[in-house]
Scaffold this active site. Structure first.
Site, short mmCIF file in Angstrom:
data_model
loop_
_atom_site.label_atom_id
_atom_site.label_comp_id
_atom_site.label_asym_id
_atom_site.label_seq_id
_atom_site.Cartn_x
_atom_site.Cartn_y
_atom_site.Cartn_z
N ARG A 188 -5.92 -9.09 -8.04
CA ARG A 188 -7.00 -9.96 -8.52
C ARG A 188 -7.53 -9.40 -9.82
NH1 ARG A 188 -9.79 -13.86 -5.70
NH2 ARG A 188 -11.64 -13.54 -6.96
N ILE A 189 -7.86 -10.31 -10.71
CA ILE A 189 -8.46 -9.85 -11.96
C ILE A 189 -9.97 -9.72 -11.74
CG2 ILE A 189 -8.78 -10.40 -14.41
CD1 ILE A 189 -6.00 -11.25 -14.44
N LEU A 190 -10.48 -8.56 -12.07
CA LEU A 190 -11.90 -8.31 -11.85
C LEU A 190 -12.71 -8.88 -13.02
CD1 LEU A 190 -11.25 -4.72 -10.63
CD2 LEU A 190 -12.27 -6.51 -9.22
N GLY A 204 0.79 -1.23 0.00
CA GLY A 204 0.00 0.00 0.00
C GLY A 204 0.82 1.27 0.00
N ASN A 249 -6.01 1.97 -12.84
CA ASN A 249 -4.95 1.09 -12.35
C ASN A 249 -3.60 1.78 -12.60
OD1 ASN A 249 -3.74 -1.34 -11.35
ND2 ASN A 249 -3.26 -1.92 -13.45
N HIS A 281 0.47 0.73 -13.34
CA HIS A 281 1.27 -0.42 -13.74
C HIS A 281 2.74 0.01 -13.82
CE1 HIS A 281 2.05 -4.28 -15.56
NE2 HIS A 281 2.82 -3.68 -16.44
N VAL A 303 -5.96 -7.63 -19.44
CA VAL A 303 -4.97 -7.42 -18.37
C VAL A 303 -4.03 -6.29 -18.79
CG1 VAL A 303 -3.10 -8.47 -17.04
CG2 VAL A 303 -5.12 -9.81 -17.61
N ASP A 304 -4.16 -5.14 -18.13
CA ASP A 304 -3.31 -3.97 -18.39
C ASP A 304 -3.43 -3.47 -19.83
OD1 ASP A 304 -2.35 -4.19 -15.74
OD2 ASP A 304 -0.85 -5.65 -16.36
N ASN A 309 1.43 3.06 -2.63
CA ASN A 309 0.68 4.01 -3.46
C ASN A 309 -0.51 4.58 -2.69
OD1 ASN A 309 1.60 4.33 -6.42
ND2 ASN A 309 1.93 2.16 -5.97
C1 GRF Z 1 2.88 -0.97 -7.79
O1 GRF Z 1 4.17 -1.10 -8.30
C2 GRF Z 1 1.90 -0.93 -8.91
O2 GRF Z 1 2.43 -0.45 -10.11
C3 GRF Z 1 1.51 -2.38 -9.08
O3 GRF Z 1 1.53 -2.90 -7.80
C4 GRF Z 1 2.47 -2.19 -7.00
C5 GRF Z 1 1.76 -1.84 -5.71
O4 GRF Z 1 2.65 -1.38 -4.74
N1 GRF Z 1 0.23 -2.48 -9.74
P1 GRF Z 1 2.10 -0.79 -3.37
O5 GRF Z 1 1.24 -1.87 -2.71
O6 GRF Z 1 1.30 0.43 -3.68
O7 GRF Z 1 3.31 -0.50 -2.56
#
Ligand code: GRF
Length: 204
Positions: free
Chosen positions: A94-96, A11, A110, A112, A147-148, A13
């Site tokens: 998880r894939i929604l 977490g 999202n 990535h 996916v992405d 981010n």
């Molecule tokens: C990030 O690198 C994001 O790009 C990917 O998962 C990671 C999550 O990191 N989808 P955090 O849990 O926010 O530290």
């Protein structure tokens, strides 16, 4: 604009998004509010980060559901209860299902850790290193049923140095993510992000 952040792990981010909202508030009302943090894992460290900010948290354990659809329906139930306008995936592993994605299409984001469409899926940073690219980065995109693969909102480049390891490159990408993601969420809250087919216009 009520935002839900969906997590599975660390977490960081989420932390950046919470910090951004708090800092913004010191000057003027923030265009978004993290009103809910949802996790599919009760051990997710991000849940503690949310509690520290007094943000409500919910754990929805996939083991308690018989199908992916019923799991996603439980997510929707919580999102509706908290009047969530924007759903932000931040390390949600998880894939929604299409059921979920169709319901939130255009308000489901999202992040990535690569320059999509390069290196989709898991292990994006490792795969960039293996491929020997000189530049990688971070991408914020709308989520579609692949996916992405959804429409790209913003990207930022991170150069790959000769001596980068998985650790050092991950750190560089994460610090870019922590700047990029809250900014995109704020722009969305200000109505500055417009989705037209595969193309996204972002007002300055
Ligand atoms: C990030 O690198 C994001 O790009 C990917 O998962 C990671 C999550 O990191 N989808 P955090 O849990 O926010 O530290």
């Amino acid at each position: 604009m009520n935002v839900a952040v969906l997590i599975s792990g660390e977490g960081t981010n989420l932390q950046a998004i919470l910090d951004y909202e708090k800092e913004w508030h010191q000057h003027s009302p923030c265009p978004f509010h993290v009103a809910l943090v949802l996790s599919n894992r009760k051990e997710a460290l991000g849940l503690r980060r949310a509690s520290n900010y007094k943000v409500p948290t919910v754990v929805v354990d996939p083991k308690e559901f018989q199908s992916r659809e019923s799991f996603d329906e439980a997510l929707i139930h919580h999102l509706e209860q908290h009047q969530i306008k924007l759903v932000v995936l931040a390390g949600f592993m998880r894939i929604l299902t299409p059921l979920f994605v169709r319901k939130y299409y255009g308000r489901l984001l999202n992040i990535h850790p690569a320059l999509l469409p390069q290196f989709p899926g898991t292990d994006a940073i490792q795969n960039a290193l293996k491929a020997g690219v000189k530049k990688t980065g971070a991408t914020v995109h709308f989520v579609d049923e692949g996916v992405d693969t959804g429409p790209i909102i913003k990207q930022e480049v991170v150069p790959v140095e000769q001596n980068d390891s998985l650790e050092t490159l991950s750190q560089k990408i994460h610090s870019v993510e922590h700047r990029l993601y809250p900014e995109v969420i704020r722009l969305f809250g200000e109505g500055k992000i417009h989705l037209r087919g595969r193309n996204v216009r972002v007002d300055a």
